[in-house]
Design a protein around this motif. Structure first.
Motif, PDB file in Angstrom:
ATOM      1  N   GLN A   1     -29.335  97.838 -35.513  1.00 14.39           N
ATOM      2  CA  GLN A   1     -30.757  98.082 -35.670  1.00 14.39           C
ATOM      3  C   GLN A   1     -31.314  97.345 -36.883  1.00 14.39           C
TER       4      GLN A   1
ATOM      5  N   THR B   1     -34.971  98.404 -29.261  1.00  9.43           N
ATOM      6  CA  THR B   1     -35.249  99.709 -28.681  1.00  9.43           C
ATOM      7  C   THR B   1     -35.705  99.525 -27.241  1.00  9.43           C
TER       8      THR B   1
ATOM      9  N   VAL C   1     -33.678 104.077 -29.588  1.00 12.27           N
ATOM     10  CA  VAL C   1     -32.688 103.114 -30.069  1.00 12.27           C
ATOM     11  C   VAL C   1     -31.753 102.694 -28.947  1.00 12.27           C
TER      12      VAL C   1
END
Length: 292
Positions: free
Chosen positions: A79, A67, A73
């Motif tokens: 992620q 991030t 993000v």
């Protein structure tokens, strides 16, 4: 006891102390260190550190957040799963939430139980990846679908004729329209901040969401240590299209890279298949650099 005997005993004790200190404090640690530097062991002993262009950029054993400085993000990266370690993946603050399946009632809009936390994460992941994030017992707004049904209770604890019904996780400071209009013929109200509705029967409402959400469990729950570097192949799969689109490459190219970083069960039967996010993202940067 004569003085000479006392002195001999203490000298012997001192010699034993010095010998054991040398063996356990010097010889043994050096021997272990030397063995750990042997080929095949050195990487694990050094912490499985990952280096790029002469710089240490991470460890294959410790996850990272992908991030920006504000917590947004970075869409060009896969992620990691959520983390409760400090501000996220802090090795000096490894921790879990310790919240269990009974944590379904929020005490305030900014103090949520496990159910609402999972619902909110599922909604956010679904919006990011363009999939259906609906889950059982979650409202469309991303909070736990839980009612407090107040009224006389029957012998089995049920409230057949409620006098008041409150959607305990939808606060009037946030919404005025609860996820369900009425329950057993009684209009459902939103919750007042700070009010205690434990006097009622707490009833989770399942809704019409599928049993298995498109957003997998590891995308909405944190690992026990908060440092897990892996995600499931299912979580990686729903991120492929986004990463490929942002980097300007084909989904097939990104999928092939994910497959390279997917490990099977340990010894063929322990654990679950997994994808190392840190190593995957580093290889992404190497093979398909992001161009803004």
């Amino acid at each position: 006891m004569r003085m000479s005997t006392w002195i001999r005993q203490h000298v012997a004790a001192l010699r034993a102390l010095l010998v054991l200190t040398a063996i356990t404090g010097i010889v043994y640690p050096l021997a272990v260190f030397a063995v750990a530097q042997l080929p095949g062991l050195k990487n694990n002993a050094d912490g499985s550190l990952i280096e790029r262009e002469g710089k240490t950029v991470g460890s294959s054993l410790i996850g990272q957040r992908f991030t920006d400085a504000d917590g947004n993000v970075l869409t060009r990266y896969f992620q990691s799963r959520p983390s409760m370690a400090g501000d996220g993946y802090d090795p000096l603050s490894t921790a879990a939430s310790n919240a269990g399946p009974e944590s379904i009632v929020d005490s305030a809009p900014d103090s949520t139980g496990l159910l609402t936390t999972v619902c909110a994460r599922s909604k956010a992941v679904a919006e990011l990846e363009g999939v259906d994030g609906n889950r059982p017992f979650c409202t469309p707004g991303g909070v736990g679908a839980v009612l407090s049904v107040i009224g006389p209770r029957a012998a089995d604890g049920e409230v057949d004729h409620p006098t008041k019904v409150v959607s305990v996780n939808e606060f009037c400071s946030v919404t005025t329209v609860p996820f369900v209009a009425e329950y057993k013929g009684v209009k459902v109200e939103c919750a007042a901040d700070g009010a205690d509705y434990s006097v009622g029967r707490i009833v989770p409402i399942r809704g019409d969401a599928p049993d298995r959400s498109a957003v997998p469990p590891d995308a909405v729950t944190a690992g026990g240590s908060g440092l897990d570097p892996h995600i499931s192949p299912e979580y990686a799969a729903i991120q492929i299209d986004r990463v490929a689109r942002v980097r300007g490459v084909s989904a097939e190219q990104v999928r092939a890279l994910v497959d390279e970083h997917t490990a099977g069960r340990t010894l063929g039967f322990l654990g679950e298949p997994r994808v190392n996010v840190v190593e995957l993202n580093l290889d992404l940067d190497g093979r398909y650099p992001f161009r803004s």
